[in-house]
Design a protein around this motif. Sequence first.
Motif, PDB file in Angstrom:
ATOM      1  N   ASP A  55      62.097  85.070  13.527  1.00 34.44           N
ATOM      2  CA  ASP A  55      62.960  85.315  12.373  1.00 34.44           C
ATOM      3  C   ASP A  55      64.175  84.394  12.483  1.00 34.44           C
ATOM      4  OD1 ASP A  55      61.170  87.376  12.142  1.00 34.44           O
ATOM      5  OD2 ASP A  55      62.643  88.987  12.234  1.00 34.44           O
ATOM      6  N   ILE A  56      64.623  83.893  11.339  1.00 33.02           N
ATOM      7  CA  ILE A  56      65.817  83.053  11.276  1.00 33.02           C
ATOM      8  C   ILE A  56      66.735  83.591  10.186  1.00 33.02           C
ATOM      9  CG2 ILE A  56      66.731  80.754  10.725  1.00 33.02           C
ATOM     10  CD1 ILE A  56      65.276  80.637  13.315  1.00 33.02           C
ATOM     11  N   ILE A  57      68.019  83.744  10.520  1.00 25.38           N
ATOM     12  CA  ILE A  57      69.023  84.076   9.513  1.00 25.38           C
ATOM     13  C   ILE A  57      69.787  82.796   9.185  1.00 25.38           C
ATOM     14  CG2 ILE A  57      71.140  85.355   9.012  1.00 25.38           C
ATOM     15  CD1 ILE A  57      70.124  87.579  10.821  1.00 25.38           C
ATOM     16  N   VAL A  58      69.776  82.428   7.909  1.00 26.14           N
ATOM     17  CA  VAL A  58      70.453  81.220   7.453  1.00 26.14           C
ATOM     18  C   VAL A  58      71.830  81.589   6.902  1.00 26.14           C
ATOM     19  CG1 VAL A  58      70.388  79.311   5.804  1.00 26.14           C
ATOM     20  CG2 VAL A  58      68.279  80.080   6.909  1.00 26.14           C
ATOM     21  N   GLY A  59      72.858  80.904   7.394  1.00 27.38           N
ATOM     22  CA  GLY A  59      74.194  81.093   6.829  1.00 27.38           C
ATOM     23  C   GLY A  59      74.957  82.282   7.354  1.00 27.38           C
ATOM     24  N   HIS A  60      74.642  82.727   8.576  1.00 24.68           N
ATOM     25  CA  HIS A  60      75.443  83.793   9.175  1.00 24.68           C
ATOM     26  C   HIS A  60      76.845  83.256   9.450  1.00 24.68           C
ATOM     27  CE1 HIS A  60      76.988  86.556  12.275  1.00 24.68           C
ATOM     28  NE2 HIS A  60      76.150  87.456  11.752  1.00 24.68           N
ATOM     29  N   PRO A  61      77.883  84.085   9.350  1.00 26.95           N
ATOM     30  CA  PRO A  61      79.233  83.624   9.682  1.00 26.95           C
ATOM     31  C   PRO A  61      79.260  82.886  11.018  1.00 26.95           C
ATOM     32  CG  PRO A  61      79.349  85.835   8.773  1.00 26.95           C
ATOM     33  CD  PRO A  61      77.889  85.500   8.901  1.00 26.95           C
ATOM     34  N   ASN A 121      79.581  98.267   6.378  1.00 26.48           N
ATOM     35  CA  ASN A 121      79.886  98.886   7.679  1.00 26.48           C
ATOM     36  C   ASN A 121      79.326  98.106   8.874  1.00 26.48           C
ATOM     37  OD1 ASN A 121      81.135 101.137   6.336  1.00 26.48           O
ATOM     38  ND2 ASN A 121      79.086 101.914   5.909  1.00 26.48           N
ATOM     39  N   THR A 122      79.093  96.802   8.680  1.00 24.06           N
ATOM     40  CA  THR A 122      78.672  95.947   9.799  1.00 24.06           C
ATOM     41  C   THR A 122      79.795  94.965  10.115  1.00 24.06           C
ATOM     42  OG1 THR A 122      77.626  94.308   8.342  1.00 24.06           O
ATOM     43  CG2 THR A 122      76.237  96.104   9.152  1.00 24.06           C
ATOM     44  N   LYS A 123      79.884  94.541  11.363  1.00 27.02           N
ATOM     45  CA  LYS A 123      80.957  93.651  11.793  1.00 27.02           C
ATOM     46  C   LYS A 123      80.855  92.278  11.124  1.00 27.02           C
ATOM     47  CE  LYS A 123      81.697  95.892  16.273  1.00 27.02           C
ATOM     48  NZ  LYS A 123      81.650  95.751  17.754  1.00 27.02           N
ATOM     49  N   SER A 124      79.627  91.805  10.922  1.00 25.24           N
ATOM     50  CA  SER A 124      79.464  90.476  10.316  1.00 25.24           C
ATOM     51  C   SER A 124      80.007  90.428   8.896  1.00 25.24           C
ATOM     52  CB  SER A 124      77.988  90.079  10.326  1.00 25.24           C
ATOM     53  OG  SER A 124      77.525  89.887  11.645  1.00 25.24           O
ATOM     54  N   SER A 125      79.987  91.559   8.203  1.00 24.12           N
ATOM     55  CA  SER A 125      80.471  91.589   6.816  1.00 24.12           C
ATOM     56  C   SER A 125      81.986  91.398   6.745  1.00 24.12           C
ATOM     57  CB  SER A 125      80.083  92.910   6.144  1.00 24.12           C
ATOM     58  OG  SER A 125      80.781  94.003   6.726  1.00 24.12           O
ATOM     59  N   LEU A 126      82.689  91.604   7.870  1.00 28.44           N
ATOM     60  CA  LEU A 126      84.149  91.463   7.912  1.00 28.44           C
ATOM     61  C   LEU A 126      84.585  90.060   8.318  1.00 28.44           C
ATOM     62  CD1 LEU A 126      84.974  94.846   9.691  1.00 28.44           C
ATOM     63  CD2 LEU A 126      84.878  94.381   7.229  1.00 28.44           C
ATOM     64  N   MET A 127      83.617  89.215   8.690  1.00 33.91           N
ATOM     65  CA  MET A 127      83.929  87.860   9.139  1.00 33.91           C
ATOM     66  C   MET A 127      84.054  86.909   7.957  1.00 33.91           C
ATOM     67  SD  MET A 127      81.226  87.648  12.318  1.00 33.91           S
ATOM     68  CE  MET A 127      81.166  88.900  13.603  1.00 33.91           C
ATOM     69  N   GLN A 128      84.614  85.717   8.217  1.00 33.16           N
ATOM     70  CA  GLN A 128      84.709  84.697   7.170  1.00 33.16           C
ATOM     71  C   GLN A 128      83.304  84.258   6.779  1.00 33.16           C
ATOM     72  OE1 GLN A 128      87.297  81.437   8.085  1.00 33.16           O
ATOM     73  NE2 GLN A 128      86.761  80.270   6.247  1.00 33.16           N
ATOM     74  N   GLN A 129      83.027  84.293   5.476  1.00 30.04           N
ATOM     75  CA  GLN A 129      81.679  84.044   4.987  1.00 30.04           C
ATOM     76  C   GLN A 129      81.460  82.586   4.592  1.00 30.04           C
ATOM     77  OE1 GLN A 129      79.341  86.652   5.028  1.00 30.04           O
ATOM     78  NE2 GLN A 129      81.040  87.608   6.137  1.00 30.04           N
ATOM     79  N   ILE A 130      80.214  82.163   4.703  1.00 23.23           N
ATOM     80  CA  ILE A 130      79.807  80.814   4.292  1.00 23.23           C
ATOM     81  C   ILE A 130      79.478  80.843   2.805  1.00 23.23           C
ATOM     82  CG2 ILE A 130      77.965  79.098   4.558  1.00 23.23           C
ATOM     83  CD1 ILE A 130      77.898  79.875   7.523  1.00 23.23           C
ATOM     84  N   PRO A 131      79.894  79.855   2.026  1.00 26.11           N
ATOM     85  CA  PRO A 131      79.641  79.856   0.579  1.00 26.11           C
ATOM     86  C   PRO A 131      78.147  79.969   0.259  1.00 26.11           C
ATOM     87  CG  PRO A 131      81.214  78.142   1.155  1.00 26.11           C
ATOM     88  CD  PRO A 131      80.690  78.690   2.455  1.00 26.11           C
ATOM     89  N   ASP A 132      77.836  80.688  -0.817  1.00 23.18           N
ATOM     90  CA  ASP A 132      76.448  80.885  -1.210  1.00 23.18           C
ATOM     91  C   ASP A 132      75.734  79.566  -1.470  1.00 23.18           C
ATOM     92  OD1 ASP A 132      76.720  83.596  -0.978  1.00 23.18           O
ATOM     93  OD2 ASP A 132      76.961  83.978  -3.128  1.00 23.18           O
ATOM     94  N   SER A 133      76.450  78.607  -2.033  1.00 27.39           N
ATOM     95  CA  SER A 133      75.827  77.312  -2.348  1.00 27.39           C
ATOM     96  C   SER A 133      75.359  76.612  -1.070  1.00 27.39           C
ATOM     97  CB  SER A 133      76.820  76.418  -3.099  1.00 27.39           C
ATOM     98  OG  SER A 133      77.992  76.208  -2.323  1.00 27.39           O
ATOM     99  N   VAL A 134      76.151  76.743   0.003  1.00 28.72           N
ATOM    100  CA  VAL A 134      75.781  76.141   1.284  1.00 28.72           C
ATOM    101  C   VAL A 134      74.561  76.853   1.858  1.00 28.72           C
ATOM    102  CG1 VAL A 134      76.537  75.696   3.657  1.00 28.72           C
ATOM    103  CG2 VAL A 134      78.133  75.384   1.753  1.00 28.72           C
ATOM    104  N   LYS A 135      74.559  78.164   1.795  1.00 31.00           N
ATOM    105  CA  LYS A 135      73.433  78.945   2.315  1.00 31.00           C
ATOM    106  C   LYS A 135      72.145  78.614   1.551  1.00 31.00           C
ATOM    107  CE  LYS A 135      75.636  83.014   2.114  1.00 31.00           C
ATOM    108  NZ  LYS A 135      75.921  84.458   2.305  1.00 31.00           N
ATOM    109  N   THR A 136      72.261  78.484   0.245  1.00 31.11           N
ATOM    110  CA  THR A 136      71.083  78.184  -0.580  1.00 31.11           C
ATOM    111  C   THR A 136      70.503  76.816  -0.232  1.00 31.11           C
ATOM    112  OG1 THR A 136      71.928  79.539  -2.399  1.00 31.11           O
ATOM    113  CG2 THR A 136      70.235  77.915  -2.940  1.00 31.11           C
TER     114      THR A 136
END
Length: 418
Positions: A288-294, A326-341
């Motif tokens: 499994d790979i998560i793309v665009g995690h903080p 309620n997850t720690k990653s949701s409180l971190m600085q996020q990567i723009p959706d365009s970059v993730k896409t």
Amino acid sequence: MKVYIETYGCALNKGDTYIMMTLLKDKNHEIVSSPKDADVLVLNTCDVRLETGERMKKRITQLNKLGKKLIVAGCFAGAEPGVVSKIAPNASIIGPQALGKIIDATEAKNRVIFLESDAPNHTPRIFMNKIGIIPIADGCAGDCNFCITKLARKKLRSYPLRAIIDTIKDLVSKGAVEIELTGQDAAAYGLDYGGKVKLSDVIREASKVDGNFMLRIGMMTPEQAMRNIDDLIDTFKDPKVYKFFHLPVQSGDDNVLKIMNRKYTVDEYRNLVKEIRKKIPNANITTDIIVGHPGEDENAFKNTLDLIKEIRFEKLHIAIYSLRPNTKSSLMQQIPDSVKTERMKIINSLYEEIARENHSEYLGKVSKVIITENGKDNSKIGRTINYIPVIVQNAEIGKWYNVRINNFSFYDLRGDIV
């Protein structure tokens, strides 16, 4: 009562549904295939991603409007019971670690809420399409910062070994030709028993069961697989076990893994794969790979691409990171959706290229295949010994065939029976 059950999510969720169906049938309730025929509606939910959670909200709303008794079960119910109550105030709620309460909820006159219950003792005696799914462990030993499932399945709880083996015998005697041993982290099995029994013990005992069937072992976190890797690999050598290892790496960058709170390094993962392939050369390594995690900058993303090129995974489950409440990653600085896409497009293209190259190596060769399910247009779907899907015609479910591969896609092989 007539009960309709609708299921979303992973193999563990499907196994949970079979457990609930078993318990309901034992109490003489009838499982029906349509909401309109039911007295009680059970929605077994998933909550792994943002869009999945939104879909669950929509489906709860739709079923609630039917005016029938509604029970919301599964991970969305366990992780976000307050949201369920807001959408459907009269719906009963059963968390994924309270499956045994399905009878209470079905027969109760008023709304009930069960988020946790006693240790799991119930196993499924129902399966579909010749594939039996048996949960062996519920919950996990990890605490990944991106994961909402941990909030729904808080405790690691392993099923008794004897109950698992008895269930395998029962399903095989009823015609199952594939048994999936599943869990949130199958390799964590037995940690709650003090490590006195391990996944390798389950596989070893399961392999001794008489019958024409194959064992598929579910997802294992790398750190738990490493814990007992030599013994684990030995059990995978048994002819009844698919040479299939689902080992989610999530990222090919050490810094991102640390931010995710994963408990291994890229080098440790790389060495784990090398050890498996050294002892089982035809092993299918799926990840499994998560793309665009903080924390995933351009260099970290490149490191993930490089790892994919190096290991050449048989299959990738790729997901764009999405915020979960309620997850720690949701409180971190996020990567723009365009970059993730954009990154998702790149990684998908690489995956398809590598998968096609992997599958092209089978062209013209004969593979031994067991047929496990029906396909489209009267075709049948089988699996190679390393769990690659093979599409054939004029085959019978449950039988082994020698199949000459004459075509392929990035997803499967196609062939003719020799």
